[in-house]
Design a protein around this motif. Structure first.
Motif, short mmCIF file in Angstrom:
data_model
loop_
_atom_site.label_atom_id
_atom_site.label_comp_id
_atom_site.label_asym_id
_atom_site.label_seq_id
_atom_site.Cartn_x
_atom_site.Cartn_y
_atom_site.Cartn_z
N LEU A 201 11.33 -10.72 7.33
CA LEU A 201 11.42 -11.78 6.34
C LEU A 201 12.87 -12.03 5.93
O LEU A 201 13.26 -13.15 5.59
CB LEU A 201 10.57 -11.42 5.12
CG LEU A 201 10.40 -12.51 4.06
CD1 LEU A 201 9.84 -13.79 4.66
CD2 LEU A 201 9.48 -12.00 2.94
N GLU A 202 13.69 -11.00 5.97
CA GLU A 202 15.10 -11.16 5.65
C GLU A 202 15.77 -12.15 6.61
O GLU A 202 16.54 -13.03 6.19
CB GLU A 202 15.81 -9.81 5.72
CG GLU A 202 17.30 -9.89 5.43
CD GLU A 202 17.98 -8.54 5.58
OE1 GLU A 202 19.14 -8.42 5.11
OE2 GLU A 202 17.38 -7.62 6.17
N ALA A 203 15.48 -12.01 7.93
CA ALA A 203 16.04 -12.91 8.94
C ALA A 203 15.44 -14.31 8.80
O ALA A 203 16.14 -15.32 8.97
CB ALA A 203 15.80 -12.36 10.34
N MET A 224 11.84 -7.52 2.36
CA MET A 224 12.79 -7.99 3.36
C MET A 224 12.45 -7.49 4.76
O MET A 224 12.77 -8.13 5.76
CB MET A 224 14.21 -7.58 2.97
CG MET A 224 14.68 -8.17 1.65
SD MET A 224 16.24 -7.47 1.04
CE MET A 224 17.39 -8.16 2.23
N ALA A 225 11.81 -6.32 4.83
CA ALA A 225 11.48 -5.72 6.13
C ALA A 225 10.12 -6.17 6.66
O ALA A 225 9.74 -5.80 7.78
CB ALA A 225 11.50 -4.20 6.01
N THR A 226 9.39 -6.98 5.91
CA THR A 226 8.08 -7.47 6.36
C THR A 226 8.23 -8.34 7.60
O THR A 226 9.04 -9.27 7.62
CB THR A 226 7.39 -8.29 5.26
OG1 THR A 226 7.25 -7.48 4.09
CG2 THR A 226 6.02 -8.76 5.72
N GLU A 227 7.48 -8.04 8.65
CA GLU A 227 7.56 -8.80 9.89
C GLU A 227 6.46 -9.85 9.95
O GLU A 227 5.28 -9.54 9.74
CB GLU A 227 7.49 -7.88 11.11
CG GLU A 227 8.69 -6.97 11.24
CD GLU A 227 8.67 -6.17 12.51
OE1 GLU A 227 7.67 -6.23 13.26
OE2 GLU A 227 9.66 -5.46 12.78
N ALA A 247 0.66 -15.19 4.34
CA ALA A 247 0.63 -14.23 5.45
C ALA A 247 1.27 -12.90 5.07
O ALA A 247 0.78 -11.83 5.45
CB ALA A 247 1.37 -14.83 6.66
N GLY A 248 2.36 -12.95 4.31
CA GLY A 248 3.07 -11.72 3.96
C GLY A 248 2.65 -11.12 2.63
O GLY A 248 3.18 -10.09 2.23
#
Length: 262
Positions: A201-203, A224-227, A247-248
């Motif tokens: 999620l950060e990207a 931030m690390a959630t894909e 979704a997240g």
């Protein structure tokens, strides 16, 4: 000048995938002649009078070079190029992301220089993503053949890519990672389509900032690390955030050009 549509219409296809993509495809490392090819890429560009084209957040632009080659610049991208090419090479310098449609000229190799990668072709179409704030750089080929070399790479090789192949380079460990990619995915951003596949999620937030011209902050840093994976075609920021939030499993707020995630 092209701008991503802001209308809140279209279709969203979303899914959470928490496993990494299996690297696929074949990278052709050509032993015969590779030293010649690599030496060509390593040559220092000659001093030329350079023009500059750039885009802001939420802006795209198409430029045509003196040889007829066409370059489409993505959001927050800058490129330097000679007003006229010399007799030996065609050299351009990229910061950000751009799609290249290079006119074939067997006598003048076309070279794209980024801060870490050098890409050489004779005539082909390909995409380069080289934003300084991203940990990785990507080269993806839509047609023809592309040679890629990275300064400081551990293996010191020149890699040859064919259509449907992508090469990613990690700035931190100086390693290459191959994969396959559909042509539609390579050119998606030119049509205002956002495509994320198993990205943190950060990207994703950084891409949304460039695409919509906003600033995104995380109140809950763990998110931030959630894909996540998402495909959004010409949607408003509100629609994209709603899909990602669902979704997240996170909350968000949008005020003016500020987005807060928690």
């Amino acid at each position: 000048m092209l701008r991503p549509a802001a209308a809140g219409y279209g279709r969203v296809r979303r899914m959470i995938v928490r496993t990494g993509l299996a690297a696929a495809g074949i990278l052709l490392f050509l032993t015969a002649g590779v030293l010649i090819y690599q030496a060509g890429i390593r040559q220092a560009p000659q001093a030329l009078k350079l023009a500059t084209a750039s885009t802001h957040a939420g802006e795209m632009k198409i430029i045509t070079l003196s040889d007829g080659s066409r370059i489409t610049l993505n959001n927050q991208t800058s490129i330097k190029y000679p007003e006229e090419f010399n007799q030996n090479t065609r050299e351009v310098f990229l910061t950000g992301e751009a799609f290249f449609e290079v006119k074939h000229d067997a006598n003048k190799p076309f070279r794209v220089h980024t801060d870490k990668l050098a890409v050489q072709v004779l005539g082909t179409s390909f995409n380069i993503q080289a934003y300084p704030d991203e940990s990785g750089l990507d080269v993806a080929v839509a047609s023809g053949k592309v040679g890629v070399f990275a300064n400081g790479a551990r293996d010191g090789k020149t890699y040859m890519l064919l259509p449907g192949q992508q090469l990613s380079y990690n700035r931190k460990n100086l390693a290459f990672s191959p994969s396959t990619i559909a042509t539609a995915a390579i050119i998606a951003w030119q049509k205002g389509t956002l495509v994320f596949k198993n990205e943190k999620l950060e990207a994703i937030a950084r891409r949304l900032e460039r695409f919509y011209g906003v600033k995104i902050r995380f109140k809950n840093k763990k998110l931030m690390a959630t894909e996540l994976s998402l495909k959004a075609n010409n949607l408003s920021l509100e629609s994209v955030m709603k899909a990602l939030g669902s979704a997240g499993e996170f909350n968000y707020s949008i005020k003016n050009k500020q987005v807060l995630i928690w």
